[in-house]
Design a protein around this motif. Structure first.
Motif, PDB file in Angstrom:
ATOM      1  N   GLU A 144       0.836  -1.209   0.000  1.00  0.00           N
ATOM      2  CA  GLU A 144       0.000   0.000   0.000  1.00  0.00           C
ATOM      3  C   GLU A 144       0.873   1.262   0.000  1.00  0.00           C
ATOM      4  N   GLY A 145       2.176   1.100   0.235  1.00  0.00           N
ATOM      5  CA  GLY A 145       3.089   2.234   0.163  1.00  0.00           C
ATOM      6  C   GLY A 145       3.029   3.193   1.320  1.00  0.00           C
ATOM      7  N   ALA A 146       2.437   2.780   2.431  1.00  0.00           N
ATOM      8  CA  ALA A 146       2.343   3.694   3.572  1.00  0.00           C
ATOM      9  C   ALA A 146       3.213   3.242   4.736  1.00  0.00           C
ATOM     10  N   ARG A 147       3.844   2.081   4.597  1.00  0.00           N
ATOM     11  CA  ARG A 147       4.656   1.546   5.703  1.00  0.00           C
ATOM     12  C   ARG A 147       6.034   1.157   5.177  1.00  0.00           C
ATOM     13  N   ILE A 148       7.036   1.388   6.034  1.00  0.00           N
ATOM     14  CA  ILE A 148       8.371   0.990   5.620  1.00  0.00           C
ATOM     15  C   ILE A 148       8.998   0.049   6.653  1.00  0.00           C
ATOM     16  N   ALA A 149       9.800  -0.878   6.153  1.00  0.00           N
ATOM     17  CA  ALA A 149      10.552  -1.788   7.022  1.00  0.00           C
ATOM     18  C   ALA A 149      12.008  -1.350   7.025  1.00  0.00           C
ATOM     19  N   LEU A 150      12.614  -1.346   8.219  1.00  0.00           N
ATOM     20  CA  LEU A 150      14.019  -0.960   8.369  1.00  0.00           C
ATOM     21  C   LEU A 150      14.839  -2.188   8.740  1.00  0.00           C
ATOM     22  N   ASP A 151      16.171  -2.119   8.507  1.00  0.00           N
ATOM     23  CA  ASP A 151      17.014  -3.260   8.894  1.00  0.00           C
ATOM     24  C   ASP A 151      17.195  -3.322  10.409  1.00  0.00           C
ATOM     25  N   ARG A 152      17.041  -2.166  11.083  1.00  0.00           N
ATOM     26  CA  ARG A 152      17.087  -2.141  12.537  1.00  0.00           C
ATOM     27  C   ARG A 152      16.245  -0.972  13.024  1.00  0.00           C
ATOM     28  N   SER A 153      15.757  -1.072  14.268  1.00  0.00           N
ATOM     29  CA  SER A 153      14.887  -0.003  14.753  1.00  0.00           C
ATOM     30  C   SER A 153      14.890   0.055  16.269  1.00  0.00           C
ATOM     31  N   ALA A 154      14.809   1.278  16.793  1.00  0.00           N
ATOM     32  CA  ALA A 154      14.632   1.467  18.240  1.00  0.00           C
ATOM     33  C   ALA A 154      13.163   1.705  18.575  1.00  0.00           C
ATOM     34  N   PHE A 155      12.296   1.774  17.545  1.00  0.00           N
ATOM     35  CA  PHE A 155      10.863   1.940  17.788  1.00  0.00           C
ATOM     36  C   PHE A 155      10.273   0.620  18.275  1.00  0.00           C
ATOM     37  N   TYR A 156       9.633   0.640  19.428  1.00  0.00           N
ATOM     38  CA  TYR A 156       9.026  -0.574  19.970  1.00  0.00           C
ATOM     39  C   TYR A 156       7.699  -0.845  19.258  1.00  0.00           C
ATOM     40  N   PRO A 157       7.527  -2.056  18.725  1.00  0.00           N
ATOM     41  CA  PRO A 157       6.250  -2.391  18.088  1.00  0.00           C
ATOM     42  C   PRO A 157       5.244  -2.899  19.122  1.00  0.00           C
ATOM     43  N   THR A 158       3.978  -2.559  18.961  1.00  0.00           N
ATOM     44  CA  THR A 158       2.933  -2.996  19.881  1.00  0.00           C
ATOM     45  C   THR A 158       3.052  -4.491  20.189  1.00  0.00           C
ATOM     46  N   GLY A 159       3.040  -4.829  21.473  1.00  0.00           N
ATOM     47  CA  GLY A 159       3.112  -6.239  21.848  1.00  0.00           C
ATOM     48  C   GLY A 159       3.302  -6.410  23.338  1.00  0.00           C
ATOM     49  N   GLY A 160       2.821  -7.542  23.873  1.00  0.00           N
ATOM     50  CA  GLY A 160       3.001  -7.850  25.288  1.00  0.00           C
ATOM     51  C   GLY A 160       2.337  -6.827  26.198  1.00  0.00           C
ATOM     52  N   GLY A 161       1.257  -6.204  25.724  1.00  0.00           N
ATOM     53  CA  GLY A 161       0.538  -5.220  26.527  1.00  0.00           C
ATOM     54  C   GLY A 161       1.110  -3.816  26.439  1.00  0.00           C
ATOM     55  N   GLN A 162       2.276  -3.663  25.791  1.00  0.00           N
ATOM     56  CA  GLN A 162       2.902  -2.340  25.673  1.00  0.00           C
ATOM     57  C   GLN A 162       2.633  -1.748  24.290  1.00  0.00           C
ATOM     58  N   PRO A 163       2.045  -0.532  24.252  1.00  0.00           N
ATOM     59  CA  PRO A 163       1.774   0.101  22.957  1.00  0.00           C
ATOM     60  C   PRO A 163       3.052   0.542  22.242  1.00  0.00           C
ATOM     61  N   HIS A 164       2.941   0.711  20.949  1.00  0.00           N
ATOM     62  CA  HIS A 164       4.071   1.106  20.095  1.00  0.00           C
ATOM     63  C   HIS A 164       4.573   2.510  20.420  1.00  0.00           C
ATOM     64  N   ASP A 165       5.809   2.752  20.010  1.00  0.00           N
ATOM     65  CA  ASP A 165       6.377   4.097  20.103  1.00  0.00           C
ATOM     66  C   ASP A 165       5.880   4.968  18.950  1.00  0.00           C
ATOM     67  N   THR A 166       6.088   6.261  19.116  1.00  0.00           N
ATOM     68  CA  THR A 166       5.895   7.214  18.029  1.00  0.00           C
ATOM     69  C   THR A 166       7.187   8.029  17.915  1.00  0.00           C
ATOM     70  N   GLY A 167       7.267   8.901  16.909  1.00  0.00           N
ATOM     71  CA  GLY A 167       8.468   9.719  16.742  1.00  0.00           C
ATOM     72  C   GLY A 167       8.577  10.219  15.323  1.00  0.00           C
ATOM     73  N   THR A 168       9.818  10.404  14.860  1.00  0.00           N
ATOM     74  CA  THR A 168      10.006  10.884  13.489  1.00  0.00           C
ATOM     75  C   THR A 168      11.111  10.099  12.785  1.00  0.00           C
ATOM     76  N   LEU A 169      11.005  10.041  11.475  1.00  0.00           N
ATOM     77  CA  LEU A 169      12.090   9.542  10.617  1.00  0.00           C
ATOM     78  C   LEU A 169      12.536  10.703   9.733  1.00  0.00           C
ATOM     79  N   GLY A 229      -4.023 -11.145  33.001  1.00  0.00           N
ATOM     80  CA  GLY A 229      -4.005 -10.281  31.818  1.00  0.00           C
ATOM     81  C   GLY A 229      -3.729  -8.847  32.210  1.00  0.00           C
ATOM     82  N   GLY A 230      -3.505  -8.015  31.224  1.00  0.00           N
ATOM     83  CA  GLY A 230      -3.259  -6.609  31.527  1.00  0.00           C
ATOM     84  C   GLY A 230      -3.057  -5.791  30.274  1.00  0.00           C
ATOM     85  N   ASN A 231      -3.068  -4.491  30.471  1.00  0.00           N
ATOM     86  CA  ASN A 231      -2.807  -3.587  29.362  1.00  0.00           C
ATOM     87  C   ASN A 231      -2.341  -2.256  29.919  1.00  0.00           C
ATOM     88  N   MET A 232      -1.651  -1.465  29.096  1.00  0.00           N
ATOM     89  CA  MET A 232      -1.123  -0.209  29.623  1.00  0.00           C
ATOM     90  C   MET A 232      -1.188   0.915  28.600  1.00  0.00           C
TER      91      MET A 232
END
Ligand SMILES: [Zn+2]
Length: 242
Positions: free
Chosen positions: A27-52, A123-126
């Motif tokens: 769809e051309g709206a998402r990019i994959a990087l070879d490495r990232s410090a952005f945390y992806p949603t998982g394990g009850g922890q929401p994803h990071d935001t920021g800038t590229l 269970g849990g969420n944050m």
């Protein structure tokens, strides 16, 4: 398929990094990087935001998702960096650090409840600075709210160190404390288990980001207790600056 190295799992305090664009999705709206410090949603922890940033361009990162071994960054706007481009990623550190405090507080809560009442979390969420966790209580013990709040804040004040390590799966499976946190539910294909140890309080198999020591969490307030049916009680918490 791109294998994205998740830098945040080795250094939760990394706020800025450079990486190469490896793939752009259909769809051309998402990019994959070879490495990232952005945390992806998982394990009850929401994803990071920021800038590229790349060349003279800059775009907001609005969502981060892990699909298989690939971490996809959703980008606001229509200009995308081409594969091969070097980008600089910068986290919204205020949001991430609040999530690190909150995630760590949830582990403290789990550890305290287990040590004091022998009860498991179900269970849990944050969100940044607020969370909910469900426990197998029926009914809740007398004075639970006050006692729990006190024990958690005592544990925070004791300033336990938090250490992250990786164990071979067989070693993790032989550890009673890790079994309690359901390490046996991790797919058999995962041969190395990441362990987050709040030294002297709680050890869990975990893929999230945490602060370095418990004092950094701040002060925990229990905002609400709810019954979610037989044997399931919900604890809602908020964090304040310490
Ligand atoms: Zn966790």
């Amino acid at each position: 398929m791109t294998m994205t190295e998740l830098l945040c799992l080795d250094d939760a305090y990394l706020r800025e990094f450079t990486a190469a664009v490896v793939e752009i999705d259909a769809e051309g709206a998402r990019i994959a990087l070879d490495r990232s410090a952005f945390y992806p949603t998982g394990g009850g922890q929401p994803h990071d935001t920021g800038t590229l940033k790349w060349d003279a361009e800059s775009a907001a990162v609005t969502d981060v998702r892990k699909e298989g071994a690939t971490v996809w960054h959703s980008i606001a706007g229509t200009v995308l960096p081409a594969p091969g481009t070097t980008v600089t990623g910068t986290l919204d550190w205020d949001r991430r650090h609040k999530l690190m405090r909150t995630h760590t507080a949830m582990h403290i809560l789990c550890g305290v409840v287990w040590n004091e009442w022998g009860t498991l979390v179900t269970g849990g969420n944050m969100d940044p600075l607020s969370a909910r966790m469900d426990f197998e209580f029926d009914p809740l013990p007398d004075g639970f709210k006050e006692r729990l709040e006190q024990l958690v804040n005592d544990a925070i004040a004791a300033d336990h160190r938090i250490e992250v390590s990786r164990l071979p799966r067989e070693v993790a499976l032989a550890d009673d404390e890790l079994i309690r946190t359901k390490v046996n539910l991790i797919p058999a294909t995962v041969t190395e288990i990441r362990v987050v140890d709040i030294v002297g309080l709680d050890r869990q198999a975990d893929g999230g980001t945490h602060v370095r020591s418990t004092r950094e969490v701040g002060r925990l307030e229990i905002t609400k207790l709810e019954s979610k049916g037989k044997g399931n009680k919900r604890v809602r918490v908020a964090l304040h600056d310490g």
